[in-house]
Design an enzyme around this catalytic site. Sequence first.
Site, PDB file in Angstrom:
ATOM      1  N   LYS A   1     136.291 119.020   9.128  1.00 40.00           N
ATOM      2  CA  LYS A   1     135.369 119.964   8.480  1.00 40.00           C
ATOM      3  C   LYS A   1     134.787 120.936   9.512  1.00 40.00           C
ATOM      4  O   LYS A   1     134.661 122.135   9.252  1.00 40.00           O
ATOM      5  CB  LYS A   1     134.253 119.195   7.780  1.00 40.00           C
ATOM      6  CG  LYS A   1     133.506 120.033   6.759  1.00 40.00           C
ATOM      7  CD  LYS A   1     132.570 119.178   5.939  1.00 40.00           C
ATOM      8  CE  LYS A   1     131.816 120.036   4.934  1.00 40.00           C
ATOM      9  NZ  LYS A   1     130.956 119.259   4.055  1.00 40.00           N
ATOM     10  N   ASP A   2     134.447 120.419  10.690  1.00 40.47           N
ATOM     11  CA  ASP A   2     133.930 121.280  11.758  1.00 40.47           C
ATOM     12  C   ASP A   2     134.995 122.253  12.253  1.00 40.47           C
ATOM     13  O   ASP A   2     134.698 123.411  12.554  1.00 40.47           O
ATOM     14  CB  ASP A   2     133.424 120.433  12.940  1.00 40.47           C
ATOM     15  CG  ASP A   2     132.052 119.833  12.651  1.00 40.47           C
ATOM     16  OD1 ASP A   2     131.451 120.195  11.630  1.00 40.47           O
ATOM     17  OD2 ASP A   2     131.591 118.999  13.451  1.00 40.47           O
TER      18      ASP A   2
ATOM     19  N   SER B   1     122.627 111.666  11.883  1.00 35.64           N
ATOM     20  CA  SER B   1     122.319 112.886  11.135  1.00 35.64           C
ATOM     21  C   SER B   1     121.440 112.575   9.925  1.00 35.64           C
ATOM     22  O   SER B   1     121.583 111.526   9.300  1.00 35.64           O
ATOM     23  CB  SER B   1     123.615 113.518  10.633  1.00 35.64           C
ATOM     24  OG  SER B   1     124.417 113.927  11.703  1.00 35.64           O
TER      25      SER B   1
ATOM     26  N   HIS C   1     122.083 110.821  18.164  1.00 39.04           N
ATOM     27  CA  HIS C   1     122.922 109.648  17.936  1.00 39.04           C
ATOM     28  C   HIS C   1     122.131 108.345  17.834  1.00 39.04           C
ATOM     29  O   HIS C   1     122.695 107.310  17.516  1.00 39.04           O
ATOM     30  CB  HIS C   1     124.016 109.561  19.015  1.00 39.04           C
ATOM     31  CG  HIS C   1     125.146 110.505  18.737  1.00 39.04           C
ATOM     32  ND1 HIS C   1     126.473 110.169  18.854  1.00 39.04           N
ATOM     33  CD2 HIS C   1     125.135 111.786  18.295  1.00 39.04           C
ATOM     34  CE1 HIS C   1     127.222 111.205  18.526  1.00 39.04           C
ATOM     35  NE2 HIS C   1     126.441 112.194  18.193  1.00 39.04           N
TER      36      HIS C   1
ATOM     37  N   GLU D   1     116.812 143.153  22.242  1.00 41.81           N
ATOM     38  CA  GLU D   1     117.971 142.720  21.482  1.00 41.81           C
ATOM     39  C   GLU D   1     117.525 142.209  20.112  1.00 41.81           C
ATOM     40  O   GLU D   1     116.405 141.719  19.954  1.00 41.81           O
ATOM     41  CB  GLU D   1     118.702 141.610  22.245  1.00 41.81           C
ATOM     42  CG  GLU D   1     119.453 142.133  23.450  1.00 41.81           C
ATOM     43  CD  GLU D   1     120.751 142.805  23.061  1.00 41.81           C
ATOM     44  OE1 GLU D   1     120.702 143.994  22.681  1.00 41.81           O
ATOM     45  OE2 GLU D   1     121.801 142.164  23.127  1.00 41.81           O
TER      46      GLU D   1
END
Lengths: 409, 288
Positions: free
Chosen positions: A241-242, A217, A213, A285
């Site tokens: 959108k998320d 972005s 922040h 894994e």
Amino acid sequence: MKRIQTNNRILMWIDERLPIFSYAEENLASYPTPKNLNYWWNYGSLAGIVLAIMIVTGIFLAMNYQPHADVAFQSVERIVRDVNYGWLLRNLHSNGASMFFIVVYIHMFRGLYFGSYKAPRELLWMVGITIYVLMMATAFMGYVLPWGQMSFWGATVITNLFTAIPVIGEYIVIWVWGGFSVDAPTINRFFVWHYLLPMILFMVVVIHLWALHVNKSSNPLGIEVKSSADMIPFHPFYTIKDMYGLGIFMIVYMYFVFFAPDFFGEPDNYIPANPMVTPPHIVPEWYFLPFYAILRAIPDKLGGVAAMGMAIVILYVLPWLDTSKVRVATYRPIYKQLFWIFVVNIILLGWLGQKPAEGTYLIMSRLSTAYYFIFFLILPLVGKFEKTKQLPVSIFEEVAKKHRAKEDK
Amino acid sequence: MHPRKLVIASAFASSLIAAGLVSGNAIAAGGSDPLPHNKWSFDGIFGSFDKPQLQRGAQVYLEVCSSCHSLEMVYYRNLMDIGFDKETVKEIASEYEAKDGPDDEGEMFLRQARLSDRFVSPFDNENAARSANGGSFPPDFSVITKARKGGADYIYGLMIGYLEDAPEGFELSDGTHYNKYFPGHQIFMSAPLYDEAVEYEDGTEPTLDQHAKDVSAFLAWAASPELEERKRLGIKVILYLLVLTAMLYALKRRIWSRIYLDEYTNDSYLGEFEQDINDVKNNVKRPN
């Protein structure tokens, strides 16, 4: 910070003393975000949501799980059989781990392709790598807890890697085990770490967001934000959108939880741990397989451990290895090719990780391992000699251009 | 543009998942024939258990398998979930003796098993089991179909996979038997099931194949008793998510259309947002 104004006196009273509403407004609602983020930018918030799911389901599982070598295996089955919706908790948690890694791997490849690690976001990237390392440690210890054959032998193989460290290796491994082999003290302390590390991880995620922040972005064009015309507020544009991306993700995740809960697991882990019987193949894994392949590609034990460690450490210095001024692979013809080969190479390494380390597989592992490191080490040269494409002028113009092209159709 | 990117994203995700799939196959048993594939009633997202089959399987387990193989994590009361009535289950349980105690004198004692008891194990511990079975240990059956690659198909294959004589050139060790589907082919257990091994109470024809199928289904239930509840809830959850996600997509398109309608900026958008709210408050009708 810009303070919110509202007629609600209670909210104002709180906000004047503790500006949580102003803070949320600034960082969640009006938070300025580039206009042009594509779906690859969904995976960050998605990872955060998966982390929350893991922590919540983990807490409730811990209420019913017994971290003792004699009963751990039975207690997991008891959760599945006798605890109300215990099977759901367990499936959410065990499949959530795989989902977490899928999401985070995509998030990391996103950063790699779009140059998200470049100035001024180097620390953001490094904090992210720290999250990844913590995730791996947490996942490894979580996999030990059901105390099946793979849990036990995976723990034995991985903790034995510490013995490769000269002089103090032996002492370290005894200290980690709490004894002279993987045994009751080991599972108890692993349970403690498995509960503690996610809390630390969560705090590091807060630092990750804090760093995010500050400079905000990056974006798919990789150019700086020039004016407010390049930006839109996070809410409602990226919240919706998320949410949409989350919906798609949940469909995939829930498919595994309800219809193929053991898809990512090994059948051998449903055999209770037995120190006297070694399983025919010990496989970690799936999310560790590329690193497992690197480990086994080096004929020397210490060398293998060192190479595996370097494979992760090198990610920390990536921002300084990549000297190109251009961020995004789209405008970097050579880097773009190297990147896609790198992606294929990682998947190849993962495939090799679950094959026996012999013959052709071993040779392939070595070539793949070599490329893994070459990719990073030639970045300074690529940055110097690569002829990059013309960068667009502004985000605003690119978005407008794209929209006009759509309208003309 | 967006849908295509989503396709790429999901293709990428699925390739990562495929990597997981490959790792799942890593424990391919060394030296055994490919397993027979059965159509089980509990396969697929709509699958459910065939209760009469489970009851027959329980009978096979209790009359044959249970003399060597324990089922430690299953309680007698669980048998009511596969359609036995309470009295029948009590009767089944009462045929076994469970260890209880200590009593007032501090002694452990045996008593008839109850609904609330776990299935009584045939041996007290692993050593007792080994000594009674020529050194080999009959594994517990509670999660056996989850613990073997192939699940119920593996149990079924194992039951029908015995050959009287090993194929020519195959050297069998002492005390072992040839089985097509057992890893390495040499299994200590002799063929446990054969035609008419158990006389079914519901009159189903007691063939080896039938026995093998029934007991495999029963063990699949014992390993995943939550299967029906899980799948039924799963269908509801997925349907809910499909509808929700479709609505979220519609909403996403609508919200994002504002960006394309005009070249909104961060500041002007906020102004527009306030205008929207005022219009709603003042009941201003606007064309959509």
